[in-house]
Structures are given as C-alpha cells and as structure tokens.
Write a protein that holds these residues in place. Structure first.
Motif, PDB file in Angstrom:
ATOM      1  N   GLY A   1       0.831  -1.194   0.000  1.00  0.00           N
ATOM      2  CA  GLY A   1       0.000   0.000   0.000  1.00  0.00           C
ATOM      3  C   GLY A   1       0.867   1.245   0.000  1.00  0.00           C
ATOM      4  O   GLY A   1       2.062   1.199   0.343  1.00  0.00           O
ATOM      5  N   VAL A   2       0.277   2.373  -0.397  1.00  0.00           N
ATOM      6  CA  VAL A   2       1.014   3.640  -0.454  1.00  0.00           C
ATOM      7  C   VAL A   2       0.145   4.746   0.136  1.00  0.00           C
ATOM      8  O   VAL A   2      -1.028   4.907  -0.260  1.00  0.00           O
ATOM      9  CB  VAL A   2       1.403   4.012  -1.897  1.00  0.00           C
ATOM     10  CG1 VAL A   2       2.109   5.372  -1.932  1.00  0.00           C
ATOM     11  CG2 VAL A   2       2.291   2.940  -2.523  1.00  0.00           C
ATOM     12  N   PHE A   3       0.704   5.496   1.083  1.00  0.00           N
ATOM     13  CA  PHE A   3       0.084   6.746   1.543  1.00  0.00           C
ATOM     14  C   PHE A   3       0.840   7.865   0.854  1.00  0.00           C
ATOM     15  O   PHE A   3       2.030   8.072   1.110  1.00  0.00           O
ATOM     16  CB  PHE A   3       0.171   6.886   3.056  1.00  0.00           C
ATOM     17  CG  PHE A   3      -0.430   8.167   3.566  1.00  0.00           C
ATOM     18  CD1 PHE A   3      -1.806   8.296   3.729  1.00  0.00           C
ATOM     19  CD2 PHE A   3       0.370   9.263   3.859  1.00  0.00           C
ATOM     20  CE1 PHE A   3      -2.369   9.481   4.188  1.00  0.00           C
ATOM     21  CE2 PHE A   3      -0.181  10.459   4.317  1.00  0.00           C
ATOM     22  CZ  PHE A   3      -1.554  10.561   4.483  1.00  0.00           C
ATOM     23  N   LEU A   4       0.167   8.571  -0.061  1.00  0.00           N
ATOM     24  CA  LEU A   4       0.810   9.596  -0.870  1.00  0.00           C
ATOM     25  C   LEU A   4       0.321  10.964  -0.440  1.00  0.00           C
ATOM     26  O   LEU A   4      -0.870  11.271  -0.525  1.00  0.00           O
ATOM     27  CB  LEU A   4       0.496   9.359  -2.352  1.00  0.00           C
ATOM     28  CG  LEU A   4       1.102  10.342  -3.358  1.00  0.00           C
ATOM     29  CD1 LEU A   4       2.618  10.357  -3.272  1.00  0.00           C
ATOM     30  CD2 LEU A   4       0.650   9.990  -4.772  1.00  0.00           C
ATOM     31  N   ASP A   5       1.263  11.789   0.040  1.00  0.00           N
ATOM     32  CA  ASP A   5       0.961  13.148   0.472  1.00  0.00           C
ATOM     33  C   ASP A   5       1.421  14.101  -0.618  1.00  0.00           C
ATOM     34  O   ASP A   5       2.617  14.217  -0.896  1.00  0.00           O
ATOM     35  CB  ASP A   5       1.691  13.447   1.787  1.00  0.00           C
ATOM     36  CG  ASP A   5       1.228  14.746   2.422  1.00  0.00           C
ATOM     37  OD1 ASP A   5       0.846  15.669   1.662  1.00  0.00           O
ATOM     38  OD2 ASP A   5       1.238  14.845   3.650  1.00  0.00           O
TER      39      ASP A   5
ATOM     40  N   TRP B   1       0.992   1.806  10.511  1.00  0.00           N
ATOM     41  CA  TRP B   1       0.822   0.786   9.456  1.00  0.00           C
ATOM     42  C   TRP B   1       2.030   0.764   8.501  1.00  0.00           C
ATOM     43  O   TRP B   1       1.946   0.234   7.407  1.00  0.00           O
ATOM     44  CB  TRP B   1      -0.438   1.068   8.653  1.00  0.00           C
ATOM     45  CG  TRP B   1      -1.701   0.564   9.278  1.00  0.00           C
ATOM     46  CD1 TRP B   1      -2.288  -0.656   9.090  1.00  0.00           C
ATOM     47  CD2 TRP B   1      -2.540   1.271  10.196  1.00  0.00           C
ATOM     48  NE1 TRP B   1      -3.447  -0.754   9.838  1.00  0.00           N
ATOM     49  CE2 TRP B   1      -3.621   0.423  10.533  1.00  0.00           C
ATOM     50  CE3 TRP B   1      -2.491   2.536  10.792  1.00  0.00           C
ATOM     51  CZ2 TRP B   1      -4.634   0.799  11.403  1.00  0.00           C
ATOM     52  CZ3 TRP B   1      -3.480   2.914  11.673  1.00  0.00           C
ATOM     53  CH2 TRP B   1      -4.550   2.050  11.974  1.00  0.00           C
ATOM     54  N   ALA B   2       3.152   1.310   8.938  1.00  0.00           N
ATOM     55  CA  ALA B   2       4.306   1.421   8.051  1.00  0.00           C
ATOM     56  C   ALA B   2       4.860   0.067   7.641  1.00  0.00           C
ATOM     57  O   ALA B   2       5.615  -0.031   6.670  1.00  0.00           O
ATOM     58  CB  ALA B   2       5.405   2.249   8.723  1.00  0.00           C
ATOM     59  N   HIS B   3       4.503  -1.000   8.356  1.00  0.00           N
ATOM     60  CA  HIS B   3       4.966  -2.337   7.968  1.00  0.00           C
ATOM     61  C   HIS B   3       4.226  -2.862   6.748  1.00  0.00           C
ATOM     62  O   HIS B   3       4.642  -3.860   6.147  1.00  0.00           O
ATOM     63  CB  HIS B   3       4.807  -3.311   9.139  1.00  0.00           C
ATOM     64  CG  HIS B   3       3.436  -3.366   9.737  1.00  0.00           C
ATOM     65  ND1 HIS B   3       2.714  -2.245  10.070  1.00  0.00           N
ATOM     66  CD2 HIS B   3       2.642  -4.422  10.053  1.00  0.00           C
ATOM     67  CE1 HIS B   3       1.541  -2.601  10.576  1.00  0.00           C
ATOM     68  NE2 HIS B   3       1.481  -3.921  10.568  1.00  0.00           N
TER      69      HIS B   3
ATOM     70  N   ALA C   1      -7.740   6.347   9.925  1.00  0.00           N
ATOM     71  CA  ALA C   1      -7.433   5.122  10.680  1.00  0.00           C
ATOM     72  C   ALA C   1      -8.400   3.998  10.329  1.00  0.00           C
ATOM     73  O   ALA C   1      -7.998   2.831  10.222  1.00  0.00           O
ATOM     74  CB  ALA C   1      -7.460   5.410  12.175  1.00  0.00           C
ATOM     75  N   ASP C   2      -9.666   4.340  10.131  1.00  0.00           N
ATOM     76  CA  ASP C   2     -10.644   3.319   9.744  1.00  0.00           C
ATOM     77  C   ASP C   2     -10.295   2.718   8.390  1.00  0.00           C
ATOM     78  O   ASP C   2     -10.392   1.492   8.196  1.00  0.00           O
ATOM     79  CB  ASP C   2     -12.050   3.918   9.691  1.00  0.00           C
ATOM     80  CG  ASP C   2     -12.594   4.248  11.075  1.00  0.00           C
ATOM     81  OD1 ASP C   2     -12.062   3.712  12.065  1.00  0.00           O
ATOM     82  OD2 ASP C   2     -13.555   5.041  11.148  1.00  0.00           O
ATOM     83  N   ALA C   3      -9.896   3.567   7.440  1.00  0.00           N
ATOM     84  CA  ALA C   3      -9.543   3.071   6.107  1.00  0.00           C
ATOM     85  C   ALA C   3      -8.300   2.188   6.164  1.00  0.00           C
ATOM     86  O   ALA C   3      -8.226   1.139   5.509  1.00  0.00           O
ATOM     87  CB  ALA C   3      -9.323   4.239   5.153  1.00  0.00           C
ATOM     88  N   LEU C   4      -7.325   2.595   6.955  1.00  0.00           N
ATOM     89  CA  LEU C   4      -6.115   1.783   7.096  1.00  0.00           C
ATOM     90  C   LEU C   4      -6.442   0.408   7.674  1.00  0.00           C
ATOM     91  O   LEU C   4      -5.963  -0.626   7.199  1.00  0.00           O
ATOM     92  CB  LEU C   4      -5.100   2.506   7.972  1.00  0.00           C
ATOM     93  CG  LEU C   4      -4.375   3.683   7.295  1.00  0.00           C
ATOM     94  CD1 LEU C   4      -3.787   4.623   8.339  1.00  0.00           C
ATOM     95  CD2 LEU C   4      -3.278   3.164   6.371  1.00  0.00           C
ATOM     96  N   GLY C   5      -7.277   0.391   8.696  1.00  0.00           N
ATOM     97  CA  GLY C   5      -7.668  -0.882   9.291  1.00  0.00           C
ATOM     98  C   GLY C   5      -8.525  -1.712   8.359  1.00  0.00           C
ATOM     99  O   GLY C   5      -8.418  -2.948   8.326  1.00  0.00           O
ATOM    100  N   ARG C   6      -9.373  -1.046   7.579  1.00  0.00           N
ATOM    101  CA  ARG C   6     -10.277  -1.746   6.659  1.00  0.00           C
ATOM    102  C   ARG C   6      -9.517  -2.486   5.583  1.00  0.00           C
ATOM    103  O   ARG C   6      -9.895  -3.589   5.166  1.00  0.00           O
ATOM    104  CB  ARG C   6     -11.231  -0.717   6.015  1.00  0.00           C
ATOM    105  CG  ARG C   6     -12.069  -1.235   4.854  1.00  0.00           C
ATOM    106  CD  ARG C   6     -13.190  -2.131   5.354  1.00  0.00           C
ATOM    107  NE  ARG C   6     -13.980  -2.658   4.260  1.00  0.00           N
ATOM    108  CZ  ARG C   6     -13.678  -3.769   3.586  1.00  0.00           C
ATOM    109  NH1 ARG C   6     -12.586  -4.467   3.901  1.00  0.00           N
ATOM    110  NH2 ARG C   6     -14.441  -4.198   2.603  1.00  0.00           N
ATOM    111  N   TRP C   7      -8.400  -1.910   5.082  1.00  0.00           N
ATOM    112  CA  TRP C   7      -7.698  -2.498   3.957  1.00  0.00           C
ATOM    113  C   TRP C   7      -6.349  -3.117   4.323  1.00  0.00           C
ATOM    114  O   TRP C   7      -5.815  -3.934   3.560  1.00  0.00           O
ATOM    115  CB  TRP C   7      -7.492  -1.437   2.860  1.00  0.00           C
ATOM    116  CG  TRP C   7      -8.802  -0.984   2.299  1.00  0.00           C
ATOM    117  CD1 TRP C   7      -9.438   0.191   2.563  1.00  0.00           C
ATOM    118  CD2 TRP C   7      -9.653  -1.712   1.420  1.00  0.00           C
ATOM    119  NE1 TRP C   7     -10.637   0.239   1.896  1.00  0.00           N
ATOM    120  CE2 TRP C   7     -10.805  -0.926   1.177  1.00  0.00           C
ATOM    121  CE3 TRP C   7      -9.561  -2.961   0.801  1.00  0.00           C
ATOM    122  CZ2 TRP C   7     -11.833  -1.338   0.360  1.00  0.00           C
ATOM    123  CZ3 TRP C   7     -10.596  -3.386  -0.008  1.00  0.00           C
ATOM    124  CH2 TRP C   7     -11.716  -2.572  -0.225  1.00  0.00           C
TER     125      TRP C   7
END
Length: 510
Positions: free
Chosen positions: A443-447, A461-463, A499-505
């Motif tokens: 996954g990618v968190f893009l700022d 969730w960096a792992h 946080a909900d989206a991170l946990g969801r996916w």
C-alpha cells in the motif's frame, strides 16, 4: 497442509495470481495440465488498464519489445463504428491498445515467477477438488499416477471449461453461443496489401486495408455476410478470423480443414491458393457466461473459469489479468494472517460487477457488428452519440478498464474506488512516476501537499504501507490519498476516517 495456495492453470490469469502471491511472500503451487507452454497466439492485445497493471509490476517494458501492429495508433472502437474511443481524458500513459501475443505475456509472467522462486508443475491435471472448513484437497493426475495435495486455499484459473468450477457444481449462467467463428494462425503466400490491390471494386468497398499488413471487413457472400479479418502477428504469421453461413453449418467439435480456410479467403477476396501453412486453427462461439459468485469457501475462480465473453476486442485476457491483480494481494493477506474481516470477499464484490458490465457491452457491440441493414439507423444514432465527449469518454472508460470504480459508501470522495492516475511526481529524491511506487505490491500513503508526510496515524501501518511525500503538476482533486497494492484509491482527504480506512484495507496497526 502441503502448501498454502494451489493455483490451477498456468495461463495468463493463473500465472498473474501466482506472481502476486509470490511477491507478497506466499509460495503457491501452480498446476498445469499441458506438458509445455502453449504456442498458440490466442489473444493479441492489452487494453490500457492492463498495460498499467503490468507496468506497475515492472513487466510491461519487456512485452513492448515484442509489440505487433494493430493500428497506428491502436484505438479501441465500439461495435466497429467509425469513431475511435479516446482514452486520453482518463489520464493514462497508455491511451491506446498495445498489440502483444498472449504467448508473450505468459512467457514473461512465468519468467517473473521463476525470479520469485516459483516453478510451474506441468503435466499435472486436477481431476477433483474437495473442501472442508480447514482446507482444500485436490486430486492430481500425473504421468506417475494420482496424488492428493492439500492446501488452505485453491484458485481455479483453468479456463472456460474449468474442472474446478465443475467440481464446485456451481451454475454458469449466461447466453449460449448463437454464432460460430474460426480463428487460425497462417503463413500467407503473399502479404495482404497485395491482395487488396487485386480486389474487385465491390470487395474493396467492404474490406479495409489496415496499418501493419492487415485487413478486415464484412463482405456479402453466398447465403449471407462473411465477417473476415487478417492481422499481422510475428515472423510473417497472420491471424485469420472469419464467420459466415458456411461456418455455421459445421459442428463446433469438427477440426478446421485447410479447405474451409481457403474457401473463406475465396469468398472474401476472390483469390485462390494464398496459404503456405496453417499453424493452428480452432472454432469458438459468441457465448457469454458468468458464475454468480467468484468465491466458494476456500475456492476462488478467476479469468475464464469465472466468466467467458464474446471474443470481441480481446477482453478475455484483459479481464483475467485484472481479476488476478485484484485477488492476489488480498489472498496473500488472508494466508499471511493479517487480512481484516471481509477483505477476501471484496474480490467478488469488486470484480463480479466489473465483468458483468463488460459482458453486457460486448453483447451490445456484437449485436451491432452482426446485425444487417435493419440496424443502420441505430448505428447512425450511436455514431452521433460517440461524437459527444461525455459519451465517448464513458465508453472508452468501460472498454479500456480505466473508468472502473469499485463499490464505495455514499458520500465517499470522488477518487475513492478509482485507480490513481499514473502521475509524474516530484520527490526529494527526484522525479518519480506513480507506477514505480507500486512495484513492491504494498500500500502507499501519498501526500501531495508539498510538505513532509504526516506520519502520526499512518506510521502505525508502516509495515504494510509506504509513506511518500511528493508534489505533482497535475491536480487530482485531493491532497492526500491512500492507495491499495492494486493501484485503487481507498481513502482521500478525510483525516477523521484515515485510521478506519487503514484498518479496513491493511489490518491491525503494528
């Protein structure tokens, strides 16, 4: 358990599923009935979204070295109407189809598997599949006799006559084939442009000479119309396809004779003795079918095992690869033990409607192509509609796969559920295209705000999620996005729901 996942079938879909599993650290067992990779060319093209997913994993560049000419450029069309579908508004690096043989795609995918330490077990025919609450047992026939393999999950990628699907005893609803076609790889005595120069005026009016030593059209013939096309492949080989009244009178099970091919050439072009060799030939129909569910407990179906489609525009190969790209990372998460509840079920909820739409569009296109003069008024209306930018953009998005949006909750950001366009980014380390961020299958968190990425939430969730800060010259309507391993956006700009989206996916935080 003998293995975590058995993949049945080493066509393009099965190889892609296996490669995605291996990329995520899961070592599948891949079983293939054939003793060697097929040499039949089969599908000839990659649609834009398929090109994007192959590029995201670093697989496209090698395939481009074997590109065949489908047109200049290779536009998509709807029902062969004379208005090209324009994919540029979907912001892609690949707005045209890429001509490449399915054999080349499978060759590259199998090489990727080898790079990841997985080999294909050829000459292994799955004859039965049984499952229980804890796993799946496959009965496998080999030259040395039968054996039973046990796994936690099994993926059926074994084609339209899938043994896995039949073992599940599930229905395969849809429409029966109403028309038969012949496809053959042939070596010609003379190139098609020399044929075209000799056509009488009436035939030249119906047969178009296409770029790249090809020709196609619908020609009036004895008892009805003959659909006819020649496409240049590699090394002097052409794909010949035709369908007319004579084809319909021959049972599908009967082998295609060289005399039948010569007669089709004679009917379409008025020419004799134009064949040097027939490499292979087969019959197929316009049947469209789709299973009602892609997941059955611990068994999942993908590619032609889950759906068959009118062979118009090469969608079968493309749908299968896109199924695999959606499924692979989710199944790997399930096997690895970190998948949040319901993640694996989203394979069905996302890919079933995507294929259903394409099946509907393919049937509509075939009706336009196959219908006679009575459909001329409808064609004229559709030609006008295709000239409208919004209509053209919509159908281009459907046919190419670029317009797909997965089901999302009401009120979701417009980007959520869609693929992230392959932007050119500027990072602290220099220019970087978005597809390079997806190379590792994470996954990618893009700022995109231009400031260092805020890690106070995402860091947990960096792992499983890479955090990247960048700027882009192109505005996508969001400052921050969370992107799944398959390139689809699953969150944008709503800090309260991050946080909900991170946990969801991506499961539980570290």
């Amino acid at each position: 358990m003998d293995t975590d996942v058995i993949v049945v079938g080493a066509g393009a879909t099965g190889l892609m599923v296996a490669a995605e599993l291996a990329l995520a650290g899961v070592r599948p067992v891949v079983l293939e009935t054939l003793g060697a990779r097929s040499t039949q060319s089969r599908a000839l093209n990659l649609h834009p979204r398929t090109s994007e997913i192959l590029q995201a994993r670093g697989l496209l560049a090698d395939l481009l070295e074997h590109q065949i000419v489908l047109g200049t450029p290779a536009h998509s069309f709807f029902g062969a109407l004379p208005v090209p579908l324009d994919c540029h508004p979907w912001r892609t690096r690949h707005p045209y189809q890429i001509g490449v043989l399915q054999t080349r795609v499978e060759e590259r995918l199998e090489r990727r598997l080898a790079e990841l330490g997985v080999t294909v077990s050829r000459g292994h025919e799955v004859t039965a599949v049984e499952q229980d609450p804890d796993g799946v047992t496959a009965t496998v026939r080999t030259a040395g006799g039968e054996r039973r393999l046990r796994s936690r999950y099994l993926v059926g990628c074994d084609g339209g006559r899938s043994r896995v699907r039949k073992a599940l005893a599930v229905d395969f609803p849809g429409t029966d084939g109403s028309r038969l076609f012949v496809a053959a790889d042939v070596v010609l005595a003379r190139p098609p442009e020399r044929w075209h120069a000799e056509l009488d005026p009436e035939r030249r009016r119906h047969l178009r000479l296409l770029p790249g030593n090809s020709m196609a059209g619908v020609v009036p013939g004895p008892g009805g119309r003959l659909m006819f096309s020649l496409r240049a492949l590699e090394d002097g080989v052409h794909r010949l396809s035709f369908s007319g009244p004579a084809v319909q009178r021959i049972p599908r099970e009967e082998p295609v004779a060289e005399a039948e091919i010569l007669e089709a050439i004679r009917t379409a072009c008025g020419l004799d003795s134009e064949l040097k060799e027939v490499r292979w030939a087969s019959r197929f129909s316009d049947a469209c079918r789709q299973v009602e569910r892609y997941r059955h407990g611990r068994v999942l179906l993908a590619g032609d095992a889950a759906h068959i489609i009118v062979p118009l525009g090469g969608q079968g190969l493309n749908l299968g690869l896109q199924d695999a790209f959606n499924l692979g990372w989710k199944l790997a998460a399930e096997v690895s033990g970190w998948a949040p509840p319901g993640l694996l079920d989203t394979y069905h909820t996302e890919r079933h409607p995507a294929a259903a739409v394409l099946l509907r569009e393919a049937r509509a296109q075939f009706s336009l192509l196959d219908g006679g003069p009575e459909l001329t008024p409808l064609r004229e209306v559709l030609i006008e509609l295709l000239g409208l930018p919004e209509t053209n953009r919509h159908l281009a998005g459907v046919v190419s796969g670029l317009g797909l949006r997965h089901p999302v909750p009401d009120g979701a950001h417009p980007l959520v559920g869609r693929r992230l366009p392959d932007l050119d980014l500027r990072t602290a380390d220099g220019p970087l295209p978005v597809h390079r961020l997806l190379r590792g299958g994470r996954g990618v968190f893009l700022d995109l705000s231009g400031a260092p990425a805020d890690e106070d939430v995402v860091g947990a969730w960096a792992h499983r999620v890479d955090i990247r800060a960048a700027t882009a010259a192109e505005d996508i309507g969001a400052r921050q996005v969370l992107v799944r391993p398959d390139g689809h956006v699953c969150w944008a700009d709503d800090r309260e729901r991050l946080a909900d989206a991170l946990g969801r996916w991506f499961g539980a935080p570290r």
